[in-house]
Motif scaffolding. Structure first.
Motif, mmCIF file in Angstrom:
data_model
loop_
_atom_site.group_PDB
_atom_site.id
_atom_site.type_symbol
_atom_site.label_atom_id
_atom_site.label_comp_id
_atom_site.label_asym_id
_atom_site.label_seq_id
_atom_site.Cartn_x
_atom_site.Cartn_y
_atom_site.Cartn_z
ATOM 1 N N CYS A 194 -19.873 25.596 13.342
ATOM 2 C CA CYS A 194 -19.607 26.045 11.974
ATOM 3 C C CYS A 194 -18.374 26.952 11.969
ATOM 4 C CB CYS A 194 -20.815 26.797 11.423
ATOM 5 S SG CYS A 194 -20.515 27.571 9.814
ATOM 6 N N PRO A 195 -17.254 26.509 11.391
ATOM 7 C CA PRO A 195 -16.024 27.304 11.442
ATOM 8 C C PRO A 195 -16.101 28.617 10.675
ATOM 9 C CG PRO A 195 -15.735 25.424 9.984
ATOM 10 C CD PRO A 195 -17.047 25.229 10.683
ATOM 11 N N ALA A 196 -16.886 28.648 9.597
ATOM 12 C CA ALA A 196 -17.023 29.895 8.835
ATOM 13 C C ALA A 196 -17.751 30.948 9.668
ATOM 14 C CB ALA A 196 -17.760 29.632 7.525
ATOM 15 N N TRP A 197 -18.760 30.518 10.407
ATOM 16 C CA TRP A 197 -19.481 31.438 11.288
ATOM 17 C C TRP A 197 -18.573 31.938 12.408
ATOM 18 C CZ3 TRP A 197 -21.975 34.787 13.951
ATOM 19 C CH2 TRP A 197 -22.167 34.653 15.325
ATOM 20 N N PRO B 75 -17.952 18.871 15.720
ATOM 21 C CA PRO B 75 -17.893 17.404 15.712
ATOM 22 C C PRO B 75 -16.614 16.864 15.073
ATOM 23 C CG PRO B 75 -20.096 18.127 15.157
ATOM 24 C CD PRO B 75 -19.244 19.372 15.215
ATOM 25 N N MET B 76 -16.129 17.527 14.016
ATOM 26 C CA MET B 76 -14.896 17.069 13.373
ATOM 27 C C MET B 76 -13.729 17.094 14.349
ATOM 28 S SD MET B 76 -12.876 18.603 10.015
ATOM 29 C CE MET B 76 -12.079 19.987 10.858
ATOM 30 N N GLN B 77 -13.607 18.182 15.103
ATOM 31 C CA GLN B 77 -12.490 18.313 16.035
ATOM 32 C C GLN B 77 -12.666 17.413 17.253
ATOM 33 O OE1 GLN B 77 -10.412 20.571 13.511
ATOM 34 N NE2 GLN B 77 -9.679 19.834 15.471
ATOM 35 N N MET B 78 -13.895 17.268 17.726
ATOM 36 C CA MET B 78 -14.143 16.361 18.853
ATOM 37 C C MET B 78 -13.763 14.929 18.480
ATOM 38 S SD MET B 78 -17.777 17.487 20.487
ATOM 39 C CE MET B 78 -18.126 19.149 21.042
ATOM 40 N N PHE B 79 -14.193 14.518 17.292
ATOM 41 C CA PHE B 79 -13.940 13.138 16.872
ATOM 42 C C PHE B 79 -12.458 12.888 16.650
ATOM 43 C CE2 PHE B 79 -13.898 9.650 13.698
ATOM 44 C CZ PHE B 79 -14.481 8.671 14.491
ATOM 45 N N ILE C 184 -8.063 11.499 8.524
ATOM 46 C CA ILE C 184 -8.501 12.269 7.356
ATOM 47 C C ILE C 184 -9.996 12.516 7.483
ATOM 48 C CG2 ILE C 184 -8.686 12.332 4.841
ATOM 49 C CD1 ILE C 184 -6.347 10.312 4.782
ATOM 50 N N ALA C 185 -10.387 13.771 7.507
ATOM 51 C CA ALA C 185 -11.801 14.130 7.613
ATOM 52 C C ALA C 185 -12.338 14.474 6.229
ATOM 53 C CB ALA C 185 -11.977 15.314 8.557
ATOM 54 N N VAL C 186 -13.482 13.920 5.892
ATOM 55 C CA VAL C 186 -14.151 14.233 4.627
ATOM 56 C C VAL C 186 -15.325 15.141 4.953
ATOM 57 C CG1 VAL C 186 -15.342 13.314 2.608
ATOM 58 C CG2 VAL C 186 -13.455 12.024 3.642
ATOM 59 N N MET C 187 -15.270 16.361 4.449
ATOM 60 C CA MET C 187 -16.245 17.384 4.812
ATOM 61 C C MET C 187 -16.779 18.103 3.571
ATOM 62 S SD MET C 187 -16.610 17.534 8.107
ATOM 63 C CE MET C 187 -15.971 16.267 9.200
ATOM 64 N N LYS D 169 -13.635 23.860 6.572
ATOM 65 C CA LYS D 169 -13.122 22.846 7.491
ATOM 66 C C LYS D 169 -11.605 22.699 7.372
ATOM 67 C CE LYS D 169 -16.748 21.415 9.724
ATOM 68 N NZ LYS D 169 -16.799 21.492 11.199
ATOM 69 N N LYS D 170 -11.049 23.004 6.198
ATOM 70 C CA LYS D 170 -9.594 22.966 6.028
ATOM 71 C C LYS D 170 -8.952 24.041 6.905
ATOM 72 C CE LYS D 170 -9.718 21.311 1.214
ATOM 73 N NZ LYS D 170 -8.738 20.210 1.167
#
Length: 203
Positions: free
Chosen positions: A5-8, A29-33, A51-54, A59-60
């Protein structure tokens, strides 16, 4: 502490920097993928845009972090929130009932149960427990699922048998709950082997 969780992670960096050595070094997972898919298509002549849809605007920010830029190019090129995608679909007048279905490129259409539950609070912990346990029987998987670590409660804890030991686990969602837990950890009031944190209530 988990790190998906990037906010955490950003909250911990700003408010409890002394706890950062305890945060997992795993990417989200977004960055791994993003690294996986760019490596997979690296040899092709066509330029690929990831392009990641989150669901979260955090996440931005995550995609813009310096450690997620390779040779001056972001690992994730663009991040769109689900609300932005919905607006784009409506603006374009897309009717999904009239679109021809297509299968995802292999092997990216393969999913696991762990991946399905990853985004909900407690899902990361359950996925980790299922992965590390030696007994992969359906009965053991059901027992892990029945521990109550997954759910919408803001703070949960469990003691899980692991070999000849017991793992003390905490799962919190919402930064107020995270703050309270960290203060208890720092005071010595509680002790855990694994802590999952999600900034958003419920995951």
């Amino acid at each position: 502490f988990t790190s998906c969780c990037p906010a955490w992670v950003r909250y911990c960096e700003n408010v409890f920097p002394d706890m950062m050595p305890n945060v997992s070094s795993c990417k989200s997972p977004m960055q791994m993928f993003s690294k996986l898919i760019k490596e997979h298509y690296k040899g092709e002549e066509k330029k690929h845009i990831h392009i990641a849809v989150m669901p979260r605007t955090a996440k931005k920010f995550e995609a813009s972090r310096r450690e997620f830029v390779t040779a001056g190019i972001p690992d994730v090129d663009y991040v769109l929130t689900t609300q932005e995608v919905i607006s784009m679909i409506k603006e374009a007048g897309l009717d999904f009932k009239k679109l021809t279905p297509e299968a995802p490129d292999a092997p990216f259409g393969i999913i696991t149960g762990a991946g399905v539950i990853f985004g909900v609070t407690g899902g990361v912990t359950e996925a980790v427990l299922c992965h590390v346990t030696a007994d992969k029987s359906s009965n053991t998987m059901k027992q892990i699922a029945m521990t109550g670590i997954r759910g919408i409660e803001g703070a949960k804890e469990a003691i899980i048998p692991f070999g000849d030991k017991e793992l003390r686990i905490a799962v919190v969602s919402g930064l107020a709950n995270a703050k309270e837990l960290i203060e208890k950890l720092k005071s010595g009031e509680v002790k855990y082997d694994f802590v999952e944190v999600m900034a958003c209530p419920g995951g």
